[in-house]
Design an enzyme around this catalytic site. Structure first.
Site, PDB file in Angstrom:
ATOM      1  N   GLY A 177     -11.002  40.940   8.567  1.00  0.00           N
ATOM      2  CA  GLY A 177     -11.022  42.162   9.348  1.00  0.00           C
ATOM      3  C   GLY A 177     -12.322  42.897   9.135  1.00  0.00           C
ATOM      4  O   GLY A 177     -13.294  42.343   8.622  1.00  0.00           O
ATOM      5  N   GLY A 224     -12.416  43.553   5.011  1.00  0.00           N
ATOM      6  CA  GLY A 224     -12.163  42.511   4.032  1.00  0.00           C
ATOM      7  C   GLY A 224     -11.593  41.248   4.623  1.00  0.00           C
ATOM      8  O   GLY A 224     -11.367  41.142   5.830  1.00  0.00           O
ATOM      9  N   ASP A 241      -3.950  53.846  12.468  1.00  0.00           N
ATOM     10  CA  ASP A 241      -4.439  52.657  13.175  1.00  0.00           C
ATOM     11  C   ASP A 241      -3.278  51.779  13.644  1.00  0.00           C
ATOM     12  O   ASP A 241      -3.321  50.554  13.537  1.00  0.00           O
ATOM     13  CB  ASP A 241      -5.383  51.857  12.279  1.00  0.00           C
ATOM     14  CG  ASP A 241      -6.239  50.852  13.074  1.00  0.00           C
ATOM     15  OD1 ASP A 241      -6.467  51.101  14.273  1.00  0.00           O
ATOM     16  OD2 ASP A 241      -6.651  49.836  12.488  1.00  0.00           O
ATOM     17  N   VAL A 278      -8.555  38.112   4.030  1.00  0.00           N
ATOM     18  CA  VAL A 278      -7.246  37.851   3.437  1.00  0.00           C
ATOM     19  C   VAL A 278      -7.084  36.359   3.214  1.00  0.00           C
ATOM     20  O   VAL A 278      -7.400  35.547   4.093  1.00  0.00           O
ATOM     21  CB  VAL A 278      -6.107  38.386   4.336  1.00  0.00           C
ATOM     22  CG1 VAL A 278      -4.745  38.036   3.747  1.00  0.00           C
ATOM     23  CG2 VAL A 278      -6.227  39.894   4.499  1.00  0.00           C
TER      24      VAL A 278
END
Length: 380
Positions: free
Chosen positions: A33, A36, A147, A38
């Site tokens: 994203g 960061g 968000d 994942v």
């Protein structure tokens, strides 16, 4: 001959085989994203598979973003709810912040919308009602998500096929009593396509009503396949959201009941005080359309051919067996990799309709350019 400069971020990069936090062995990258990446990982002692989120190397050393990342971890850790992704651990691995979450099987609501197209009111409410309950839980504890969007609603599927909507990614969540300023003054945070007008204008007084607006936008998109606002540029989109009313849901979906359309349109009111006073009140207003199922495929019809939606212009949510994040590859509609802050912001906006004119005077032009810069900074 001069030697090539070494990679200053080499010690912060994560790859399969690495052990983070002394006990989480990295298996594979699941996606990335704005802040960061994942990874799928395994607890070396318990053997449990988890999802671990790590800051991008180039921003891991920046105190503002590291602070925001740990803020996400703290906010999520305080919210134990069936419909919020469970955070099980977080900390620092050297200078590398990380957080550990439950590993979810399923897909995002955004992926479902892209595959199935427009939904029935009952199906949408079946997804949104648990989200409203989870957001109410967060708001009662002083946390605003800021968000909410289809990609941040994950439809987790258990071994028996039962589907449970879960809110993910509290990366820009804000405590209403927050005293430490982790963002620049006036910075707008969120995905432009779902941000409330007050967020677009970088208001310091963002309230739970901003989450309600994002929920309303998500409902609108799920029903129509389109965003409430369309524009040919990001500048025009932001100005329209801040100064104009959204398109009428009943016009785009004349088959829907007027009472249902009125509920959705109220969530999209420009002024926060004109929306529902609480999410509980919104849940009550939607109660007549409860009873839908999340099992099987119940999409209405695909979106209009040739008219890409905001969902199609955002990141492809990826495979059905992923952790609750967007995939690593992000591109703009013209194929340009969306790796810059501006590109990441632009992917959330439909650029296919010229209905909204360019700024009419220099004053509005400067306003729009300023708004774009703020949104771009926040998308990092």
């Amino acid at each position: 001959m001069d030697e090539a400069p070494s990679n200053p971020f080499a010690n912060l990069e994560v790859k399969p085989g690495d052990v983070v936090g002394g006990r989480y062995e990295i298996i594979r990258l699941l996606g990335a994203g704005g802040m960061g990446s994942v990874f799928e990982a395994k607890h070396t002692l318990l053997g449990r598979v988890v999802a671990i989120k790590v800051l991008r190397p180039e921003i891991a050393l920046h105190p503002t973003f590291a602070g925001r990342f740990l803020q996400e971890a703290k906010a999520a850790a305080e919210l134990s709810h069936k419909h919020i992704v469970q955070l099980t651990d977080y900390g620092l691995d050297g200078e590398r912040p990380y957080m550990v979450m439950e590993y979810l099987h399923g897909e995002s609501f955004g992926a479902l919308l892209k595959r199935e197209g427009r939904q029935t009111p009952e199906r949408v409410v079946a997804v949104i009602d648990p989200v409203l309950r989870a957001l109410t839980f967060a708001h009662e504890r002083g946390v605003i998500h800021r968000d909410i969007k289809p990609d941040n609603i994950f439809l987790a599927r258990d071994d028996e096929g039962e589907v449970t909507p879960k809110i993910v990614d509290f990366g820009i969540a804000k405590r209403q009593d927050e005293s430490v300023q982790l963002t620049s003054a006036g910075a707008a945070l969120g995905t432009p396509a779902y941000m409330s007008p007050e967020q677009v204008m970088a208001s310091k007084n963002v309230t739970p009503a901003a989450d309600q607006y994002a929920v309303g936008t998500t409902i609108f998109e799920a029903l129509t396949g389109e965003n409430p606002f369309v524009a040919d540029t990001l500048n025009a989109f932001i100005i329209a959201k801040a100064t104009q009313n959204p398109r009428d849901l009943q016009t785009l979906r004349p088959d829907l009941e007027p009472e249902f359309c009125a509920v959705v349109m109220r969530t999209l009111a420009r002024a926060p005080e004109d929306r529902f006073p609480t999410l509980t009140a919104l849940r009550e207003a939607l109660s007549a359309w409860r009873g839908g199922t999340l099992q099987g495929t119940t999409g209405v019809t695909p979106s209009t051919p040739g008219a890409p939606t905001a969902q199609q212009l955002r990141v492809d949510p990826g495979t059905r067996d992923i952790a609750p994040i967007a995939p690593a590859q992000q591109t703009l509609p013209n194929g340009t990799p969306a790796t810059t802050p501006m590109a990441l912001a632009a992917t959330a906006v439909s650029l296919t309709h010229p209905e909204l004119a360019a700024p009419r005077d220099h004053r509005m032009m400067y306003l729009s350019l300023g708004a774009v810069v703020l949104v771009a900074v926040a998308a990092i």
